[in-house]
Design an enzyme around this catalytic site. Structure first.
Site, PDB file in Angstrom:
ATOM      1  N   ARG A 100     -15.851  29.621   5.296  1.00 45.44           N
ATOM      2  CA  ARG A 100     -16.424  28.902   6.438  1.00 45.44           C
ATOM      3  C   ARG A 100     -17.634  29.617   7.031  1.00 45.44           C
ATOM      4  O   ARG A 100     -18.475  28.987   7.669  1.00 45.44           O
ATOM      5  CB  ARG A 100     -15.377  28.595   7.509  1.00 45.44           C
ATOM      6  CG  ARG A 100     -14.729  29.801   8.149  1.00 45.44           C
ATOM      7  CD  ARG A 100     -13.629  29.369   9.130  1.00 45.44           C
ATOM      8  NE  ARG A 100     -14.151  28.801  10.363  1.00 45.44           N
ATOM      9  CZ  ARG A 100     -13.695  27.688  10.937  1.00 45.44           C
ATOM     10  NH1 ARG A 100     -12.714  27.012  10.372  1.00 45.44           N
ATOM     11  NH2 ARG A 100     -14.186  27.255  12.068  1.00 45.44           N
ATOM     12  N   HIS A 104       0.860   3.650  -2.291  1.00 43.82           N
ATOM     13  CA  HIS A 104      -0.048   4.762  -2.608  1.00 43.82           C
ATOM     14  C   HIS A 104       0.659   6.085  -2.925  1.00 43.82           C
ATOM     15  O   HIS A 104       0.343   7.134  -2.353  1.00 43.82           O
ATOM     16  CB  HIS A 104      -1.065   4.965  -1.476  1.00 43.82           C
ATOM     17  CG  HIS A 104      -2.116   3.894  -1.432  1.00 43.82           C
ATOM     18  ND1 HIS A 104      -2.974   3.657  -2.485  1.00 43.82           N
ATOM     19  CD2 HIS A 104      -2.428   2.979  -0.479  1.00 43.82           C
ATOM     20  CE1 HIS A 104      -3.772   2.646  -2.177  1.00 43.82           C
ATOM     21  NE2 HIS A 104      -3.461   2.210  -0.977  1.00 43.82           N
ATOM     22  N   HIS A 122      -3.665  -4.091   1.642  1.00 46.38           N
ATOM     23  CA  HIS A 122      -5.052  -3.677   1.477  1.00 46.38           C
ATOM     24  C   HIS A 122      -5.729  -3.191   2.761  1.00 46.38           C
ATOM     25  O   HIS A 122      -6.423  -2.180   2.727  1.00 46.38           O
ATOM     26  CB  HIS A 122      -5.887  -4.794   0.833  1.00 46.38           C
ATOM     27  CG  HIS A 122      -7.251  -4.363   0.377  1.00 46.38           C
ATOM     28  ND1 HIS A 122      -7.462  -3.274  -0.436  1.00 46.38           N
ATOM     29  CD2 HIS A 122      -8.485  -4.862   0.623  1.00 46.38           C
ATOM     30  CE1 HIS A 122      -8.761  -3.142  -0.683  1.00 46.38           C
ATOM     31  NE2 HIS A 122      -9.406  -4.078  -0.042  1.00 46.38           N
ATOM     32  N   ASP A 181       0.821  -1.223   0.000  1.00 43.27           N
ATOM     33  CA  ASP A 181       0.000   0.000   0.000  1.00 43.27           C
ATOM     34  C   ASP A 181       0.856   1.276   0.000  1.00 43.27           C
ATOM     35  O   ASP A 181       0.688   2.159   0.823  1.00 43.27           O
ATOM     36  CB  ASP A 181      -0.975  -0.022   1.179  1.00 43.27           C
ATOM     37  CG  ASP A 181      -1.986  -1.135   1.032  1.00 43.27           C
ATOM     38  OD1 ASP A 181      -3.004  -0.916   0.353  1.00 43.27           O
ATOM     39  OD2 ASP A 181      -1.735  -2.247   1.552  1.00 43.27           O
ATOM     40  N   GLN A 197      -4.085  -2.179   5.296  1.00 45.39           N
ATOM     41  CA  GLN A 197      -3.200  -1.079   5.697  1.00 45.39           C
ATOM     42  C   GLN A 197      -3.037  -0.964   7.206  1.00 45.39           C
ATOM     43  O   GLN A 197      -3.374   0.051   7.810  1.00 45.39           O
ATOM     44  CB  GLN A 197      -3.698   0.245   5.084  1.00 45.39           C
ATOM     45  CG  GLN A 197      -3.642   0.186   3.572  1.00 45.39           C
ATOM     46  CD  GLN A 197      -3.999   1.498   2.884  1.00 45.39           C
ATOM     47  OE1 GLN A 197      -4.675   1.495   1.870  1.00 45.39           O
ATOM     48  NE2 GLN A 197      -3.538   2.619   3.403  1.00 45.39           N
ATOM     49  N   ASN A 215      -6.027  -3.470  -5.910  1.00 44.85           N
ATOM     50  CA  ASN A 215      -7.210  -2.895  -6.560  1.00 44.85           C
ATOM     51  C   ASN A 215      -6.918  -1.525  -7.169  1.00 44.85           C
ATOM     52  O   ASN A 215      -7.468  -1.169  -8.208  1.00 44.85           O
ATOM     53  CB  ASN A 215      -8.388  -2.798  -5.588  1.00 44.85           C
ATOM     54  CG  ASN A 215      -8.073  -2.025  -4.325  1.00 44.85           C
ATOM     55  OD1 ASN A 215      -7.218  -2.435  -3.547  1.00 44.85           O
ATOM     56  ND2 ASN A 215      -8.748  -0.919  -4.117  1.00 44.85           N
ATOM     57  N   HIS A 216      -6.021  -0.752  -6.543  1.00 44.57           N
ATOM     58  CA  HIS A 216      -5.754   0.592  -7.065  1.00 44.57           C
ATOM     59  C   HIS A 216      -4.865   0.589  -8.305  1.00 44.57           C
ATOM     60  O   HIS A 216      -4.693   1.637  -8.936  1.00 44.57           O
ATOM     61  CB  HIS A 216      -5.179   1.485  -5.978  1.00 44.57           C
ATOM     62  CG  HIS A 216      -6.248   1.992  -5.061  1.00 44.57           C
ATOM     63  ND1 HIS A 216      -7.169   2.935  -5.457  1.00 44.57           N
ATOM     64  CD2 HIS A 216      -6.587   1.650  -3.796  1.00 44.57           C
ATOM     65  CE1 HIS A 216      -8.010   3.172  -4.466  1.00 44.57           C
ATOM     66  NE2 HIS A 216      -7.693   2.394  -3.443  1.00 44.57           N
ATOM     67  N   ASP A 255      -7.084   1.812 -11.123  1.00 47.62           N
ATOM     68  CA  ASP A 255      -7.660   3.163 -11.148  1.00 47.62           C
ATOM     69  C   ASP A 255      -7.408   3.841 -12.484  1.00 47.62           C
ATOM     70  O   ASP A 255      -8.014   4.860 -12.800  1.00 47.62           O
ATOM     71  CB  ASP A 255      -7.044   4.027 -10.031  1.00 47.62           C
ATOM     72  CG  ASP A 255      -7.495   3.570  -8.652  1.00 47.62           C
ATOM     73  OD1 ASP A 255      -8.419   2.747  -8.579  1.00 47.62           O
ATOM     74  OD2 ASP A 255      -6.908   4.031  -7.653  1.00 47.62           O
ATOM     75  N   ASP A 305      -0.988  -2.141  -4.470  1.00 51.17           N
ATOM     76  CA  ASP A 305      -1.518  -0.778  -4.326  1.00 51.17           C
ATOM     77  C   ASP A 305      -0.376   0.239  -4.303  1.00 51.17           C
ATOM     78  O   ASP A 305      -0.169   0.962  -3.335  1.00 51.17           O
ATOM     79  CB  ASP A 305      -2.407  -0.611  -3.083  1.00 51.17           C
ATOM     80  CG  ASP A 305      -3.887  -0.789  -3.405  1.00 51.17           C
ATOM     81  OD1 ASP A 305      -4.198  -1.205  -4.545  1.00 51.17           O
ATOM     82  OD2 ASP A 305      -4.734  -0.523  -2.532  1.00 51.17           O
ATOM     83  N   ARG A 312     -20.758  26.476   6.618  1.00 53.04           N
ATOM     84  CA  ARG A 312     -21.215  25.909   7.892  1.00 53.04           C
ATOM     85  C   ARG A 312     -22.581  26.470   8.289  1.00 53.04           C
ATOM     86  O   ARG A 312     -23.072  26.198   9.388  1.00 53.04           O
ATOM     87  CB  ARG A 312     -20.195  26.211   8.996  1.00 53.04           C
ATOM     88  CG  ARG A 312     -18.867  25.508   8.748  1.00 53.04           C
ATOM     89  CD  ARG A 312     -17.774  26.035   9.653  1.00 53.04           C
ATOM     90  NE  ARG A 312     -16.509  25.376   9.321  1.00 53.04           N
ATOM     91  CZ  ARG A 312     -15.756  24.723  10.207  1.00 53.04           C
ATOM     92  NH1 ARG A 312     -16.132  24.644  11.472  1.00 53.04           N
ATOM     93  NH2 ARG A 312     -14.636  24.161   9.835  1.00 53.04           N
ATOM     94  N   HIS A 343      -3.189  -8.985  -2.205  1.00 54.21           N
ATOM     95  CA  HIS A 343      -3.793  -7.695  -1.862  1.00 54.21           C
ATOM     96  C   HIS A 343      -5.252  -7.975  -1.535  1.00 54.21           C
ATOM     97  O   HIS A 343      -6.144  -7.775  -2.350  1.00 54.21           O
ATOM     98  CB  HIS A 343      -3.640  -6.701  -3.014  1.00 54.21           C
ATOM     99  CG  HIS A 343      -3.981  -5.313  -2.585  1.00 54.21           C
ATOM    100  ND1 HIS A 343      -3.084  -4.502  -1.931  1.00 54.21           N
ATOM    101  CD2 HIS A 343      -5.137  -4.612  -2.634  1.00 54.21           C
ATOM    102  CE1 HIS A 343      -3.667  -3.355  -1.641  1.00 54.21           C
ATOM    103  NE2 HIS A 343      -4.921  -3.400  -2.050  1.00 54.21           N
ATOM    104  N   ARG A 383     -12.744  23.673   2.791  1.00 52.08           N
ATOM    105  CA  ARG A 383     -11.807  24.587   3.456  1.00 52.08           C
ATOM    106  C   ARG A 383     -11.429  25.823   2.654  1.00 52.08           C
ATOM    107  O   ARG A 383     -10.650  26.644   3.141  1.00 52.08           O
ATOM    108  CB  ARG A 383     -10.525  23.830   3.817  1.00 52.08           C
ATOM    109  CG  ARG A 383     -10.760  22.518   4.513  1.00 52.08           C
ATOM    110  CD  ARG A 383     -11.521  22.657   5.800  1.00 52.08           C
ATOM    111  NE  ARG A 383     -10.696  23.156   6.887  1.00 52.08           N
ATOM    112  CZ  ARG A 383     -11.017  23.046   8.178  1.00 52.08           C
ATOM    113  NH1 ARG A 383     -12.155  22.456   8.535  1.00 52.08           N
ATOM    114  NH2 ARG A 383     -10.220  23.523   9.110  1.00 52.08           N
TER     115      ARG A 383
END
Ligand SMILES: [Zn+2]
Length: 526
Positions: free
Chosen positions: A361, A41, A250, A39, A252, A114-115, A118, A82, A365, A215, A396
């Site tokens: 914000r 990533h 996977h 993983d 993690q 799986n990634h 992507d 991954d 909010r 994975h 944000r």
């Protein structure tokens, strides 16, 4: 001659003598070290705190290689998959620095995660070229030909031992992968595939050891909940010990058992770590992102493999007293240009908008805003949902009218939450929506809702302009933070219809903006 006479004299002890004589023929023990990560990533570069990164990993692994060789041992370096998805600087370059970095680190094999799906399948082929080592998966089939799509296993020889490494990928890839890319693929039950393949390898290759790089996730006591079965289920499904070990990914987690069938939940870097063992098979996993290199020192003798020492070696993680691992210059030379190029790409225009999107914000909010709608639309599009939600506190920054860069998108959604969805009945959805809609304004919990109307007076709910039906199944898109109870939202992680896609929220928004550019802010008016 003397010996011959002795033998005659000691005839009654002949058997004992024979035994002693055979002793030197016992194979000397062989030291086999397995190093593993999973993983990754997109974390080819260190983070802002100087943690992990492939340059420090190289220094660490090189030192282990030297040490193992000096002691007459040999090693395999494996990954649980991954490699893709998670950091814009990597994503924007199809993880080229990551795979080239793995090649320089000398990885021997990895599982397809799986990634890895992507991106269009052609990208995997490119990545295979960059990597130069086998990317394995035995349970992915091409629907048209009915044949395996990827290499199922690879044979290695270490200290004269024949070691088979086979790969397996979670069936959940079918649920969470991009349907446009994986439509032609079938993800079969890895347990059944492993059983078939192990038998095949045993006949054909007569290996001394079989290792699985997987994975699939590690789930305590094989209780995988809403996820497809993982490594524990795999080990239990096969004849005892047919796999020497599973190098996984996977889920993690630092896989460090507290007691049988219970992984520790409070593991801290630098502490001792006991991997899982199920049905004669070791199961190992090294958390994520290259934070650790897992190191297992095995001894092989007379057909038996025994684990001497196991460690999760932290790579410059904070809070670990050991001196920092220096970064390897050769690796830095390889990956620095990619880091710089990746950062430059963040400032490049990814789309444009006529009119600004409100993310202040003081607004998100308190009231529904067009940026809340845009994010909702992106989430909904990505997973084919009926409605979407995000708490106002998760937004944000605003997006100004004009050109939009990835950097701006990352300011809007800086947390790197992942996109999730839940398939739930109308009745349960009603309860959920009434709960989150009741969160008071002036708090991060205030909900931005997309494709939903809730009338204040009587609580009547409409989805896509139609009254909510109690018995219908709806798909709700939201981020992993809200799904896990963030901002006081009901926890959905254990809902049977829950799926975390692993797509990073900002990347989902970036993709949506690019696909729909130029945007007209007015069409997203709440
Ligand atoms: Zn995964």
């Amino acid at each position: 001659m003397q010996l011959a006479r002795l033998r005659l004299l000691l005839l009654p002890f002949f058997a004992v003598y024979l035994f002693a004589c055979a002793a030197p023929q016992i194979d000397p023990p062989k030291q086999i070290t397995i190093l593993h990560t999973n993983d990754h990533h997109g974390r080819f570069w260190r983070n802002e705190q100087g943690e992990y990164g492939m340059a420090a990993r190289k220094t660490l692994i090189d030192a282990i290689r030297q040490e193992v060789a000096a002691n007459g041992g040999e090693l395999l370096l494996l990954s649980g998959g991954d490699i893709n998805t998670g950091v814009p600087e990597s994503d924007l370059q199809q993880a080229e620095p990551d795979f080239l970095g793995m090649r320089m680190l000398g990885y021997d094999a990895m599982a397809l995660g799986n990634h890895e799906f992507d991106n269009p399948l052609a990208v995997i082929e490119k990545q295979r070229q960059w990597a130069g080592f086998p990317m394995l998966s035995a349970n992915i089939y091409d629907k048209r030909t009915g044949k395996r799509k990827y290499q199922a296993y690879q044979m290695f020889e270490r200290l004269g031992l024949r070691i088979a490494v086979l790969g397996l990928t979670t069936e959940d890839t079918a649920k969470i992968g991009n349907p446009a890319f994986i439509g032609e693929l079938e993800f079969r039950d890895p347990k059944a595939e492993a059983a078939k393949l192990v038998a095949e390898i045993q006949t054909k290759e007569q290996p001394d050891l079989i290792i699985a790089v997987t994975h699939m996730g590690h789930y305590d006591d094989a209780k995988s909940g809403v996820n497809a079965p993982g490594d524990v289920a795999l080990a239990r499904a096969l004849p005892e010990g047919s796999l020497a070990m599973v190098i996984g990914g996977h889920s993690q987690e630092p896989l460090c058992m507290e007691k049988p069938n219970h992984n520790r939940t409070d593991y801290q870097p630098g502490q001792a770590c006991q991997p899982d063992k199920q049905n004669g098979t070791w199961i190992m996993q090294a958390h994520e992102w290259g934070k650790y290199v897992g190191r297992a020192d095995f001894t092989y003798q007379q057909g038996k493999l025994s684990l001497g020492r196991y460690q999760l070696l932290p790579v410059n993680l904070q809070g670990v007293p050991e001196p920092a691992i220096s970064e390897n210059t050769q690796m830095l030379q390889l990956i620095r240009p990619y880091q710089e190029k990746g950062q430059a790409k963040l400032s490049v225009k990814i789309g444009e908008t006529h009119g600004g999107f409100e993310g202040n914000r003081d607004k998100v909010r308190f009231v529904q805003t067009n940026l809340g709608q845009l994010i909702g639309a992106a989430q909904m599009y990505k997973v084919g949902a009926d409605l979407a939600i995000i708490s106002g506190g998760g937004i944000r920054d605003s997006i100004a009218s004009g050109d939009i860069s990835y950097k701006q998108v990352l300011k809007v959604q800086p947390f790197g939450n992942t996109l999730a969805y839940v398939d739930m009945k109308g009745e349960a959805l009603r309860a959920y929506l009434l709960n989150v809609a009741a969160k008071s304004p002036d708090s991060g919990a205030y909900a931005q809702l997309y494709n939903v109307k809730i009338s204040d007076k009587d609580g009547v709910i409409e989805i896509a302009g139609k009254p909510l039906q109690s018995e219908r199944l709806y798909r709700l898109a939201l981020n992993s933070f809200n799904a896990s109870g963030g901002d006081g939202y009901p926890v959905l992680l254990t809902h049977p219809g829950y799926v975390d896609t692993g797509f990073v929220d900002a990347e989902v928004l970036r993709e949506f903006i690019t696909l729909n550019s130029p945007l007209d802010a007015q069409t997203f008016a709440p």
